[in-house]
Design a protein around this motif. Structure first.
Motif, PDB file in Angstrom:
ATOM      1  N   UNK A 109      57.677   3.496 -51.958  1.00 25.30           N
ATOM      2  CA  UNK A 109      56.966   2.500 -51.208  1.00 25.30           C
ATOM      3  C   UNK A 109      57.268   1.148 -51.835  1.00 25.30           C
ATOM      4  N   UNK A 110      57.609   0.182 -50.989  1.00 30.25           N
ATOM      5  CA  UNK A 110      57.843  -1.165 -51.495  1.00 30.25           C
ATOM      6  C   UNK A 110      56.540  -1.936 -51.634  1.00 30.25           C
ATOM      7  N   UNK A 111      55.743  -1.884 -50.568  1.00 23.82           N
ATOM      8  CA  UNK A 111      54.490  -2.631 -50.616  1.00 23.82           C
ATOM      9  C   UNK A 111      53.520  -2.105 -49.569  1.00 23.82           C
ATOM     10  N   UNK A 112      52.233  -2.144 -49.918  1.00 23.21           N
ATOM     11  CA  UNK A 112      51.163  -1.800 -48.987  1.00 23.21           C
ATOM     12  C   UNK A 112      50.180  -2.967 -49.003  1.00 23.21           C
ATOM     13  N   UNK A 113      49.734  -3.369 -47.792  1.00 22.67           N
ATOM     14  CA  UNK A 113      48.839  -4.507 -47.677  1.00 22.67           C
ATOM     15  C   UNK A 113      47.696  -4.188 -46.731  1.00 22.67           C
ATOM     16  N   UNK A 114      46.541  -4.733 -47.039  1.00 20.05           N
ATOM     17  CA  UNK A 114      45.409  -4.684 -46.134  1.00 20.05           C
ATOM     18  C   UNK A 114      45.157  -6.123 -45.698  1.00 20.05           C
ATOM     19  N   UNK A 115      45.232  -6.341 -44.387  1.00 26.47           N
ATOM     20  CA  UNK A 115      45.141  -7.684 -43.821  1.00 26.47           C
ATOM     21  C   UNK A 115      43.873  -7.758 -42.988  1.00 26.47           C
ATOM     22  N   UNK A 116      43.079  -8.805 -43.183  1.00 29.15           N
ATOM     23  CA  UNK A 116      41.835  -8.923 -42.420  1.00 29.15           C
ATOM     24  C   UNK A 116      42.114  -9.407 -40.997  1.00 29.15           C
ATOM     25  N   UNK A 117      41.077  -9.489 -40.185  1.00 27.09           N
ATOM     26  CA  UNK A 117      41.224  -9.841 -38.769  1.00 27.09           C
ATOM     27  C   UNK A 117      41.741 -11.267 -38.573  1.00 27.09           C
ATOM     28  N   UNK A 118      41.607 -12.122 -39.584  1.00 26.31           N
ATOM     29  CA  UNK A 118      42.104 -13.503 -39.506  1.00 26.31           C
ATOM     30  C   UNK A 118      43.567 -13.621 -39.927  1.00 26.31           C
ATOM     31  N   UNK A 119      44.161 -12.518 -40.408  1.00 25.19           N
ATOM     32  CA  UNK A 119      45.563 -12.530 -40.822  1.00 25.19           C
ATOM     33  C   UNK A 119      45.785 -12.835 -42.285  1.00 25.19           C
ATOM     34  N   UNK A 120      44.727 -12.784 -43.089  1.00 28.21           N
ATOM     35  CA  UNK A 120      44.842 -13.053 -44.519  1.00 28.21           C
ATOM     36  C   UNK A 120      44.969 -11.726 -45.270  1.00 28.21           C
ATOM     37  N   UNK A 121      45.918 -11.657 -46.190  1.00 30.25           N
ATOM     38  CA  UNK A 121      46.113 -10.458 -47.003  1.00 30.25           C
ATOM     39  C   UNK A 121      44.957 -10.370 -48.001  1.00 30.25           C
ATOM     40  N   UNK A 122      44.155  -9.334 -47.883  1.00 28.69           N
ATOM     41  CA  UNK A 122      43.010  -9.178 -48.784  1.00 28.69           C
ATOM     42  C   UNK A 122      43.342  -8.299 -49.987  1.00 28.69           C
ATOM     43  N   UNK A 123      44.170  -7.273 -49.781  1.00 27.06           N
ATOM     44  CA  UNK A 123      44.595  -6.386 -50.862  1.00 27.06           C
ATOM     45  C   UNK A 123      46.084  -6.115 -50.687  1.00 27.06           C
ATOM     46  N   UNK A 124      46.820  -6.143 -51.784  1.00 24.10           N
ATOM     47  CA  UNK A 124      48.248  -5.846 -51.742  1.00 24.10           C
ATOM     48  C   UNK A 124      48.668  -5.182 -53.044  1.00 24.10           C
ATOM     49  N   UNK A 125      49.667  -4.312 -52.960  1.00 24.49           N
ATOM     50  CA  UNK A 125      50.208  -3.726 -54.176  1.00 24.49           C
ATOM     51  C   UNK A 125      50.972  -4.775 -54.978  1.00 24.49           C
ATOM     52  N   UNK A 126      51.397  -5.854 -54.326  1.00 21.56           N
ATOM     53  CA  UNK A 126      51.988  -7.007 -55.006  1.00 21.56           C
ATOM     54  C   UNK A 126      50.910  -8.086 -55.041  1.00 21.56           C
ATOM     55  N   UNK A 127      50.273  -8.249 -56.182  1.00 21.07           N
ATOM     56  CA  UNK A 127      49.126  -9.153 -56.304  1.00 21.07           C
ATOM     57  C   UNK A 127      49.451 -10.589 -55.920  1.00 21.07           C
ATOM     58  N   UNK A 128      50.734 -10.982 -55.964  1.00 20.41           N
ATOM     59  CA  UNK A 128      51.123 -12.341 -55.582  1.00 20.41           C
ATOM     60  C   UNK A 128      50.894 -12.604 -54.097  1.00 20.41           C
ATOM     61  N   UNK A 129      50.811 -11.547 -53.302  1.00 20.80           N
ATOM     62  CA  UNK A 129      50.621 -11.717 -51.856  1.00 20.80           C
ATOM     63  C   UNK A 129      49.148 -11.756 -51.442  1.00 20.80           C
ATOM     64  N   UNK A 130      48.248 -11.465 -52.343  1.00 17.25           N
ATOM     65  CA  UNK A 130      46.829 -11.495 -52.006  1.00 17.25           C
ATOM     66  C   UNK A 130      46.384 -12.926 -51.741  1.00 17.25           C
TER      67      UNK A 130
END
Length: 81
Positions: A1-22
């Motif tokens: 897996x390269x990356x997993x992200x949880x994105x909220x309804x507004x399009x903001x990354x709330x959780x990511x395996x790459x902390x730089x993307x949060x």
């Protein structure tokens, strides 16, 4: 897996395996169409793309997105007998 992200309804990354993307806007760095899918979406281009809506009982809370690059399977070496 390269990356997993949880994105909220507004399009903001709330959780990511790459902390730089949060905390970033998902569409500024990743394909925005992944957030627009209404059902589980899979694209088998490399890296694989998967998105799935995260729902509550009556509304969408966000989207789970995963990028996966499969490991190539090498052929068995016939001289290893």
């Amino acid at each position: 897996m390269q990356e997993m992200l949880l994105v909220d309804a507004k399009g903001v990354v709330t959780i990511s395996t790459n902390k730089k993307n949060q905390g970033i806007l998902f569409a500024n760095r990743f394909p925005g169409y992944l957030l627009q899918q209404q059902a589980i979406y899979f694209n088998n281009k490399t890296p694989y793309e998967l998105s799935a809506p995260v729902m509550s009982t009556n509304k969408r809370l966000g989207t789970l997105v995963m990028f996966y690059k499969p490991t190539p399977i090498l052929p068995a070496n016939s001289t290893d007998n």
